[in-house]
Write a protein that holds these residues in place. Sequence first.
Motif, mmCIF file in Angstrom:
data_model
loop_
_atom_site.group_PDB
_atom_site.id
_atom_site.type_symbol
_atom_site.label_atom_id
_atom_site.label_comp_id
_atom_site.label_asym_id
_atom_site.label_seq_id
_atom_site.Cartn_x
_atom_site.Cartn_y
_atom_site.Cartn_z
ATOM 1 N N GLY A 16 0.823 -1.207 0.000
ATOM 2 C CA GLY A 16 0.000 0.000 0.000
ATOM 3 C C GLY A 16 0.859 1.261 0.000
ATOM 4 O O GLY A 16 1.958 1.268 0.548
ATOM 5 N N VAL A 17 0.352 2.307 -0.654
ATOM 6 C CA VAL A 17 1.087 3.575 -0.681
ATOM 7 C C VAL A 17 0.243 4.665 -0.031
ATOM 8 O O VAL A 17 -0.986 4.649 -0.098
ATOM 9 C CB VAL A 17 1.449 4.007 -2.121
ATOM 10 N N ARG A 18 0.904 5.611 0.627
ATOM 11 C CA ARG A 18 0.198 6.743 1.210
ATOM 12 C C ARG A 18 0.168 7.885 0.196
ATOM 13 O O ARG A 18 -0.703 8.725 0.202
ATOM 14 C CB ARG A 18 0.890 7.233 2.494
ATOM 15 N N SER A 19 1.177 7.909 -0.651
ATOM 16 C CA SER A 19 1.248 8.978 -1.640
ATOM 17 C C SER A 19 1.865 8.402 -2.895
ATOM 18 O O SER A 19 2.402 7.292 -2.881
ATOM 19 C CB SER A 19 2.116 10.115 -1.115
ATOM 20 N N PHE A 20 1.765 9.162 -3.965
ATOM 21 C CA PHE A 20 2.355 8.709 -5.212
ATOM 22 C C PHE A 20 3.053 9.914 -5.838
ATOM 23 O O PHE A 20 2.468 10.666 -6.607
ATOM 24 C CB PHE A 20 1.251 8.152 -6.125
ATOM 25 N N GLY A 21 4.299 10.134 -5.439
ATOM 26 C CA GLY A 21 5.041 11.303 -5.896
ATOM 27 C C GLY A 21 5.248 11.287 -7.399
ATOM 28 O O GLY A 21 5.502 10.240 -7.987
ATOM 29 N N LEU A 22 5.103 12.463 -8.009
ATOM 30 C CA LEU A 22 5.139 12.543 -9.474
ATOM 31 C C LEU A 22 6.254 13.453 -9.977
ATOM 32 O O LEU A 22 6.175 13.969 -11.080
ATOM 33 C CB LEU A 22 3.791 13.051 -9.991
ATOM 34 N N ALA A 23 7.295 13.624 -9.162
ATOM 35 C CA ALA A 23 8.369 14.542 -9.544
ATOM 36 C C ALA A 23 8.970 14.178 -10.904
ATOM 37 O O ALA A 23 9.462 15.040 -11.609
ATOM 38 C CB ALA A 23 9.458 14.541 -8.477
ATOM 39 N N HIS A 24 8.898 12.931 -11.275
ATOM 40 C CA HIS A 24 9.559 12.468 -12.489
ATOM 41 C C HIS A 24 8.698 12.648 -13.740
ATOM 42 O O HIS A 24 9.158 12.434 -14.845
ATOM 43 C CB HIS A 24 9.857 10.978 -12.349
ATOM 44 N N VAL A 25 7.423 13.018 -13.554
ATOM 45 C CA VAL A 25 6.493 12.987 -14.687
ATOM 46 C C VAL A 25 6.673 14.171 -15.636
ATOM 47 O O VAL A 25 6.838 15.302 -15.214
ATOM 48 C CB VAL A 25 5.040 12.934 -14.173
ATOM 49 N N ASP A 26 6.652 13.880 -16.908
ATOM 50 C CA ASP A 26 6.710 14.904 -17.941
ATOM 51 C C ASP A 26 5.264 15.153 -18.406
ATOM 52 O O ASP A 26 4.661 14.293 -19.030
ATOM 53 C CB ASP A 26 7.580 14.367 -19.090
ATOM 54 N N PRO A 27 4.699 16.350 -18.099
ATOM 55 C CA PRO A 27 3.281 16.575 -18.390
ATOM 56 C C PRO A 27 2.935 16.400 -19.868
ATOM 57 O O PRO A 27 1.820 16.046 -20.218
ATOM 58 C CB PRO A 27 3.040 18.017 -17.946
ATOM 59 N N SER A 28 3.923 16.625 -20.737
ATOM 60 C CA SER A 28 3.618 16.539 -22.163
ATOM 61 C C SER A 28 3.279 15.094 -22.565
ATOM 62 O O SER A 28 2.704 14.855 -23.612
ATOM 63 C CB SER A 28 4.790 17.064 -22.988
#
Length: 336
Positions: free
Chosen positions: A265-277
């Motif tokens: 289980g995760v409490r959060s799902f960090g998206l620092a790596h995501v490229d919005p494009s």
Amino acid sequence: MRRYGKHTDEDDIRTRPNRRGNRPRTNIRPKHEDAAEGLVLTVDRGRLTCLVEDRVVMAMKARELGRKAAVVGDRVALVGDLSGRKDTLARIVRIQERESVLRRTADDDDPYERVVVANADQLAIVTALADPEPRPRLIDRCLVAAYDGGLEPLLVMTKSDLAPPDKLLELYGDLDIPYVVTSREELENGDAADRVRELLDGRITAFVGHSGVGKTTLVNALVPEDRRRTTGHVNAVTGRGRHTTTSALALPLAGDDGWVIDTPGVRSFGLAHVDPSRVIHAFPDLEPGTADCPRACSHDEPDCALDAWVEAGHADPARLYSLRRLLATRERTEGD
Ligand SMILES: Nc1nc2c(ncn2[C@@H]2O[C@H](COP(=O)(O)OP(=O)(O)OP(=O)(O)O)[C@@H](O)[C@H]2O)c(=O)[nH]1
Ligand SMILES: [Mg+2]
Ligand SMILES: [Zn+2]
């Protein structure tokens, strides 16, 4: 079950200049011609459980892999003792190129990204309708990670015996994501497994979600017990006496019908790596409207061309609203 044949490697002979003299010399490293292909089923403190043909083989990373880590779902090349007998340890000498990568960071400020699962083609985002309460922000974030990583999302709403799914269904209706709703009763009479199995057919599906939403309960309903036993599920008992999953585990569905991957289980799902494009690719109906966007447009800024394009009637405004909601989830803090 998929079988893994022999693998040869042509890259292992390298020539490099000799530092002392100028004569080139051939540096022949072990060729691993006899390497077998395997699938990583689970990883526990540097020990990797792999499936090689129909044997479960324990392995560790060979030094030549350097810092590269193998994760659940990786297809790897193994050498050494591949018998699968007790107390044997094979070596992983290569990780095959990944077809998809599900990544997360611990939180958005954490630059260190971890690969959760490799080669999955579907992401089952599991949410309980109550106990714990649904967290749309977490769902949105998992969706973004799925789109970014090349996985198709599937919404699984559990515990409909405790609360109705209507509000969530409304929130996700415009996103056109396949979904399934399950209850305690349907788990017990087999209907839940039957319905979910139809959506998993022939695919590699990773199950993610908050702790306690019912991922393992569902995976266990999908995979016959004798298939689960081979790998030894890694569980820990929580303070409240409940079993919680502590590491990801791949399990084969019956027949040749694909794989499920249970994850902690995760409490959060960090998206620092995501490229919005990349997220826009999941919206093929909106993508043509980005032709007039400024360079490196986030599609969530004043100059974005999508507003005018949608206003001109080329796509449903609700879809643009949903895209923006997903993109905005990267900006906000979690937990609300
Ligand atoms: N009422 C109800 N309870 C359910 C349902 N599905 C699962 N549960 C219960 O929810 C609790 C948590 O289930 P798990 O399957 O362990 O949850 P999980 O998502 O694997 O949790 P972690 O491994 O900690 O991430 C267990 O007590 C299950 O019996 C359901 O449909 N209805
Ligand atoms: Mg679990
Ligand atoms: Zn734009």
